[in-house]
Write a protein that holds these residues in place. Structure first.
Motif, PDB file in Angstrom:
ATOM      1  N   SER A  55       0.861  -1.168   0.000  1.00  0.00           N
ATOM      2  CA  SER A  55       0.000   0.000   0.000  1.00  0.00           C
ATOM      3  C   SER A  55       0.900   1.220   0.000  1.00  0.00           C
ATOM      4  CB  SER A  55      -0.909   0.003   1.236  1.00  0.00           C
ATOM      5  OG  SER A  55      -1.640   1.212   1.318  1.00  0.00           O
ATOM      6  N   VAL A  56       0.720   2.113  -0.960  1.00  0.00           N
ATOM      7  CA  VAL A  56       1.640   3.230  -1.171  1.00  0.00           C
ATOM      8  C   VAL A  56       0.911   4.543  -0.939  1.00  0.00           C
ATOM      9  CG1 VAL A  56       3.272   4.297  -2.779  1.00  0.00           C
ATOM     10  CG2 VAL A  56       2.790   1.839  -2.931  1.00  0.00           C
ATOM     11  N   LYS A  57       1.527   5.429  -0.181  1.00  0.00           N
ATOM     12  CA  LYS A  57       0.906   6.712   0.124  1.00  0.00           C
ATOM     13  C   LYS A  57       1.912   7.836   0.006  1.00  0.00           C
ATOM     14  CE  LYS A  57      -1.710   9.179   3.679  1.00  0.00           C
ATOM     15  NZ  LYS A  57      -2.313   9.099   5.031  1.00  0.00           N
ATOM     16  N   ARG A  58       1.508   8.918  -0.671  1.00  0.00           N
ATOM     17  CA  ARG A  58       2.343  10.114  -0.735  1.00  0.00           C
ATOM     18  C   ARG A  58       2.083  10.955   0.496  1.00  0.00           C
ATOM     19  NH1 ARG A  58       2.110  12.096  -7.070  1.00  0.00           N
ATOM     20  NH2 ARG A  58       3.419  10.432  -7.879  1.00  0.00           N
ATOM     21  N   VAL A  59       3.155  11.400   1.134  1.00  0.00           N
ATOM     22  CA  VAL A  59       2.995  12.110   2.395  1.00  0.00           C
ATOM     23  C   VAL A  59       3.503  13.548   2.355  1.00  0.00           C
ATOM     24  CG1 VAL A  59       3.044  10.022   3.786  1.00  0.00           C
ATOM     25  CG2 VAL A  59       5.193  11.145   3.242  1.00  0.00           C
ATOM     26  N   GLN A  60       4.225  13.929   1.311  1.00  0.00           N
ATOM     27  CA  GLN A  60       4.798  15.271   1.325  1.00  0.00           C
ATOM     28  C   GLN A  60       5.363  15.582  -0.053  1.00  0.00           C
ATOM     29  OE1 GLN A  60       7.961  15.623   4.165  1.00  0.00           O
ATOM     30  NE2 GLN A  60       8.925  17.271   3.041  1.00  0.00           N
ATOM     31  N   PHE A  61       5.206  16.815  -0.510  1.00  0.00           N
ATOM     32  CA  PHE A  61       5.760  17.203  -1.802  1.00  0.00           C
ATOM     33  C   PHE A  61       7.046  18.007  -1.624  1.00  0.00           C
ATOM     34  CE2 PHE A  61       3.067  16.206  -5.402  1.00  0.00           C
ATOM     35  CZ  PHE A  61       1.924  15.739  -4.785  1.00  0.00           C
ATOM     36  N   ARG A  62       8.026  17.707  -2.484  1.00  0.00           N
ATOM     37  CA  ARG A  62       9.240  18.512  -2.596  1.00  0.00           C
ATOM     38  C   ARG A  62       9.636  18.486  -4.063  1.00  0.00           C
ATOM     39  NH1 ARG A  62      12.170  20.686   1.133  1.00  0.00           N
ATOM     40  NH2 ARG A  62      13.961  20.696  -0.240  1.00  0.00           N
ATOM     41  N   TRP A  67      13.228  16.922  -6.541  1.00  0.00           N
ATOM     42  CA  TRP A  67      12.875  15.785  -5.704  1.00  0.00           C
ATOM     43  C   TRP A  67      11.368  15.585  -5.693  1.00  0.00           C
ATOM     44  CZ3 TRP A  67      16.145  12.245  -3.838  1.00  0.00           C
ATOM     45  CH2 TRP A  67      17.503  12.580  -3.806  1.00  0.00           C
ATOM     46  N   SER A  68      10.963  14.325  -5.672  1.00  0.00           N
ATOM     47  CA  SER A  68       9.547  13.983  -5.617  1.00  0.00           C
ATOM     48  C   SER A  68       9.008  14.216  -4.209  1.00  0.00           C
ATOM     49  CB  SER A  68       9.357  12.506  -5.974  1.00  0.00           C
ATOM     50  OG  SER A  68       9.833  11.674  -4.918  1.00  0.00           O
ATOM     51  N   SER A  69       7.722  13.943  -4.041  1.00  0.00           N
ATOM     52  CA  SER A  69       7.179  13.826  -2.697  1.00  0.00           C
ATOM     53  C   SER A  69       7.694  12.545  -2.055  1.00  0.00           C
ATOM     54  CB  SER A  69       5.651  13.776  -2.755  1.00  0.00           C
ATOM     55  OG  SER A  69       5.237  12.696  -3.577  1.00  0.00           O
ATOM     56  N   TRP A  70       7.722  12.520  -0.735  1.00  0.00           N
ATOM     57  CA  TRP A  70       7.996  11.286  -0.020  1.00  0.00           C
ATOM     58  C   TRP A  70       6.827  10.320  -0.201  1.00  0.00           C
ATOM     59  CZ3 TRP A  70      12.187   9.383   2.415  1.00  0.00           C
ATOM     60  CH2 TRP A  70      13.232  10.275   2.739  1.00  0.00           C
ATOM     61  N   ILE A  71       7.128   9.033  -0.238  1.00  0.00           N
ATOM     62  CA  ILE A  71       6.090   8.020  -0.191  1.00  0.00           C
ATOM     63  C   ILE A  71       6.356   7.106   1.002  1.00  0.00           C
ATOM     64  CG2 ILE A  71       5.660   8.029  -2.678  1.00  0.00           C
ATOM     65  CD1 ILE A  71       7.270   5.374  -2.803  1.00  0.00           C
ATOM     66  N   THR A  72       5.299   6.516   1.536  1.00  0.00           N
ATOM     67  CA  THR A  72       5.444   5.422   2.480  1.00  0.00           C
ATOM     68  C   THR A  72       4.875   4.173   1.824  1.00  0.00           C
ATOM     69  OG1 THR A  72       3.301   5.889   3.535  1.00  0.00           O
ATOM     70  CG2 THR A  72       5.263   6.905   4.495  1.00  0.00           C
ATOM     71  N   LEU A  73       5.602   3.094   1.933  1.00  0.00           N
ATOM     72  CA  LEU A  73       5.225   1.830   1.302  1.00  0.00           C
ATOM     73  C   LEU A  73       4.923   0.824   2.405  1.00  0.00           C
ATOM     74  CD1 LEU A  73       5.090   0.633  -1.628  1.00  0.00           C
ATOM     75  CD2 LEU A  73       7.241  -0.474  -1.087  1.00  0.00           C
ATOM     76  N   LYS A  74       3.638   0.516   2.579  1.00  0.00           N
ATOM     77  CA  LYS A  74       3.229  -0.357   3.662  1.00  0.00           C
ATOM     78  C   LYS A  74       3.175  -1.809   3.186  1.00  0.00           C
ATOM     79  CE  LYS A  74       0.707   3.255   6.111  1.00  0.00           C
ATOM     80  NZ  LYS A  74      -0.562   3.642   6.776  1.00  0.00           N
ATOM     81  N   GLY A  75       2.806  -2.698   4.102  1.00  0.00           N
ATOM     82  CA  GLY A  75       2.703  -4.118   3.790  1.00  0.00           C
ATOM     83  C   GLY A  75       3.666  -4.956   4.594  1.00  0.00           C
ATOM     84  N   ALA A 349      14.548   4.368   3.306  1.00  0.00           N
ATOM     85  CA  ALA A 349      14.929   4.165   4.705  1.00  0.00           C
ATOM     86  C   ALA A 349      13.717   3.674   5.472  1.00  0.00           C
ATOM     87  CB  ALA A 349      15.451   5.460   5.325  1.00  0.00           C
ATOM     88  N   GLN A 350      13.985   3.105   6.632  1.00  0.00           N
ATOM     89  CA  GLN A 350      12.894   2.809   7.551  1.00  0.00           C
ATOM     90  C   GLN A 350      12.393   4.121   8.114  1.00  0.00           C
ATOM     91  OE1 GLN A 350      13.931   0.292  10.831  1.00  0.00           O
ATOM     92  NE2 GLN A 350      11.861   0.177  11.632  1.00  0.00           N
ATOM     93  N   GLY A 351      11.070   4.311   8.108  1.00  0.00           N
ATOM     94  CA  GLY A 351      10.513   5.575   8.549  1.00  0.00           C
ATOM     95  C   GLY A 351       9.443   5.407   9.600  1.00  0.00           C
ATOM     96  N   GLN A 352       8.720   6.469   9.816  1.00  0.00           N
ATOM     97  CA  GLN A 352       7.667   6.492  10.827  1.00  0.00           C
ATOM     98  C   GLN A 352       6.694   5.335  10.604  1.00  0.00           C
ATOM     99  OE1 GLN A 352       4.956   9.907  10.698  1.00  0.00           O
ATOM    100  NE2 GLN A 352       5.275  10.170  12.901  1.00  0.00           N
ATOM    101  N   GLY A 353       6.336   4.659  11.678  1.00  0.00           N
ATOM    102  CA  GLY A 353       5.445   3.513  11.590  1.00  0.00           C
ATOM    103  C   GLY A 353       6.152   2.216  11.296  1.00  0.00           C
ATOM    104  N   GLY A 354       7.492   2.294  11.069  1.00  0.00           N
ATOM    105  CA  GLY A 354       8.235   1.090  10.705  1.00  0.00           C
ATOM    106  C   GLY A 354       8.121   0.727   9.248  1.00  0.00           C
ATOM    107  N   TRP A 355       7.492   1.593   8.441  1.00  0.00           N
ATOM    108  CA  TRP A 355       7.310   1.292   7.022  1.00  0.00           C
ATOM    109  C   TRP A 355       8.522   1.741   6.211  1.00  0.00           C
ATOM    110  CZ3 TRP A 355       3.543  -1.830   7.433  1.00  0.00           C
ATOM    111  CH2 TRP A 355       2.414  -1.559   8.193  1.00  0.00           C
ATOM    112  N   LEU A 356       8.572   1.287   4.959  1.00  0.00           N
ATOM    113  CA  LEU A 356       9.589   1.748   4.017  1.00  0.00           C
ATOM    114  C   LEU A 356       9.193   3.120   3.498  1.00  0.00           C
ATOM    115  CD1 LEU A 356      12.161   0.940   2.357  1.00  0.00           C
ATOM    116  CD2 LEU A 356      10.582   0.168   0.566  1.00  0.00           C
ATOM    117  N   TRP A 357      10.093   4.084   3.648  1.00  0.00           N
ATOM    118  CA  TRP A 357       9.894   5.426   3.110  1.00  0.00           C
ATOM    119  C   TRP A 357      10.842   5.612   1.929  1.00  0.00           C
ATOM    120  CZ3 TRP A 357       7.894  10.198   5.817  1.00  0.00           C
ATOM    121  CH2 TRP A 357       6.939   9.873   6.790  1.00  0.00           C
ATOM    122  N   GLY A 358      10.396   6.377   0.932  1.00  0.00           N
ATOM    123  CA  GLY A 358      11.228   6.599  -0.237  1.00  0.00           C
ATOM    124  C   GLY A 358      11.000   7.963  -0.864  1.00  0.00           C
TER     125      GLY A 358
END
Length: 367
Positions: A55-62, A67-75, A349-358
Motif C-alpha cells: 500500500s503506497v501513500k504520498r505524504v509530502q511534496f518537494r 525531488w519527488s514527494s515522499w512516499i510510504t510503502l506499507k505491507g 529508509a525505515q521511517g515512521q510507523g516502521g514502514w519503508l519510506w522513499g
C-alpha cells in the motif's frame, strides 16, 4: 448446525481473518487543497508464493529542486535498514528484514509500479552451527550483476564477527530467489561492522571495520552469471584508515570511493585505487547521525544521511562539496541510495510507523 447458522459462522470467520493473505494496494495522492485516491500500479498477484501486496501513500511534496514527494510503502514493517540495487535500467530492487525478521524483497519499475512484497527466506539464523545466535537480522550489503535474471550477492555481519555471504538470482516474475536449503557461507577473517559492497572491474569488493574501527578490504573475481560458483576471496587487508561508522562504497569506473563517519566529526571520504591498493583521505565538514550512503553518476557524487530524523543530501559536481540540503521526511537508521540506470536517484529508509519510506530525484527536473 443449520445451514443458516453455518453460513453466519463462516462469514464471521472470514471477517476475523481479515487481509492476512495480502493488502489491497492504494496510492493516495495528497496535494495542497486537494485529495484523491486511485489504484496503485502493482506487478504480480497476491497468489504468488509468499506475496503481499503493498500500500503506497504520498505524504509530502518537494519539487522545487527535482525531488519527488515522499512516499510510504506499507505491507511489511521493517526490522532492519533496507538496501537497494538496480539490476537493469528503470528497475530497483529493495531488500530488507521485516515482520518476524524474515528477508523481504520488493521491486519498483519506473517511478510508481511496484511488485508484491516477496519473502525470500525466513528469520535468522540459518547457520545452525553458530549455536543459535542471531546474526544482525539481515543488516545487508548487496550487489547485482546488471540484469533482471542475473545474480545477487548478499552480505551480512554474522554473530561470530565474520562476514556471511549468500548468492541469489533474479526471476522473470519480478522477484529475487535464494536457495533456502543452503546455509549462509562464512568468509574467513573477523570483521567488526556491517559490510559495504561494490562491483568494480568484474570484481566484488567488500569493506568493513575491524575490532579497532580500522577500515579493511576484501575482494574476489565475479563468478560467471548463473554458474553457481562461489567467489574466491583474497582475504581481509587493512587500509590504514579509521572510521566511526560502517562504510558505504561506490565506484566511478576508475576509483572506489568509501564514505563513513569520521572519528573526529564530519564524514570521512577515502578514495581507493583497487589495482595498487593506494588510498587517500579527506574529511567533509558535514554532520550526520547515520552512516552515509552514496550514489556516483556522471561527474557527480550524491551523499545522503540522516540528521534529527530527516534526510540530508550533499553533492560534489567537481567543484567541492555543497552545503547540506534538508529533504525532510520522518526516517530513522541507515538510508540506502541507488541510481535506477536512467539518471533517477532513489533513497529509501525505515521511517515512521516502521514502514519503508522513499523519495526520488530526476536530474532533468532541476532548474
Amino acid at each position: 448446525m443449520g445451514a443458516k447458522t453455518y453460513l453466519y459462522a463462516l462469514l464471521a470467520a472470514l471477517l476475523l481473518a481479515g487481509p492476512s493473505a495480502g493488502q489491497l494496494a492504494e496510492f493516495d495522492k495528497i496535494s495542497p487543497g486537494a485529495e484523491a485516491s486511485v489504484p496503485a500500479l502493482v506487478m504480480g498477484a497476491s497468489t504468488e508464493p509468499q506475496g503481499l501486496l503493498p500500500s503506497v501513500k504520498r505524504v509530502q511534496f518537494r519539487t522545487e529542486t527535482g525531488w519527488s514527494s515522499w512516499i510510504t510503502l506499507k505491507g511489511v514493517r521493517l526490522t532492519t535498514a533496507p538496501v537497494a540495487v538496480s539490476p537493469a535500467p528503470g528497475i530497483v530492487d529493495i531488500l530488507t528484514g521485516g515482520n518476524e525478521n524474515d528477508l523481504w524483497q520488493i521491486r519498483l519499475r519506473g517511478q510508481e509500479t511496484w511488485s508484491d512484497w516477496i519473502r525470500i527466506f525466513g528469520p535468522p539464523p540459518y547457520n545452525k552451527n553458530l549455536g543459535g545466535v542471531h546474526f544482525r537480522k539481515y543488516e545487508l550489503a548487496a550487489i547485482s550483476t546488471g540484469s533482471m535474471d542475473g545474480d545477487y550477492h548478499l552480505f551480512t555481519w554474522g554473530p561470530t564477527n565474520h562476514c556471511l555471504y549468500k548468492r541469489c538470482w533474479g526471476c522473470g516474475s519480478g522477484s529475487v530467489a535464494c536457495d533456502r536449503s543452503l546455509d549462509w557461507i562464512r568468509i574467513e577473517g573477523e570483521i567488526g561492522s556491517r559490510p559495504g559492497a561494490v562491483l568494480h572491474s568484474d570484481r566484488i569488493h567488500i569493506f568493513a571495520l575491524d575490532s579497532s574501527r580500522g577500515l579493511i578490504w576484501n575482494f574476489a573475481d565475479l563468478p560467471a552469471v548463473g554458474s553457481g560458483d562461489l567467489p574466491a576471496w583474497d582475504g581481509w587487508r587493512p587500509l590504514g584508515r579509521s572510521f566511526a561508522s560502517p562504510p558505504a562504497a561506490a565506484s566511478d569506473g576508475e576509483m572506489i570511493h568509501i564514505f563513513a563517519l569520521s572519528p573526529g566529526g564530519g564524514i570521512g571520504h577515502a578514495t581507493l585505487d583497487p589495482e595498487t591498493g593506494e588510498s587517500s583521505l579527506e574529511t567533509i565538514n558535514e554532520k550526520m547521525d547515520s552512516s552515509p550512503t552514496v550514489v556516483i553518476g556522471r561527474n557527480r557524487i550524491d551523499l545522503f544521511g540522516v540528521v534529527g530524523g530527516e534526510l540530508i543530501q550533499i553533492k560534489n559536481e567537481g567543484g567541492g562539496w555543497t552545503k547540506g540540503e534538508n529533504l525532510k521526511g520522518s526516517i530513522s537508521g541507515q538510508p540506502t541510495a541507488v541510481s535506477d540506470g536512467q539518471r533517477d536517484i532513489w533513497v529509501f529508509a525505515q521511517g515512521q510507523g516502521g514502514w519503508l519510506w522513499g523519495i526520488h530525484h530526476s536530474p532533468k527536473a532541476e532548474g
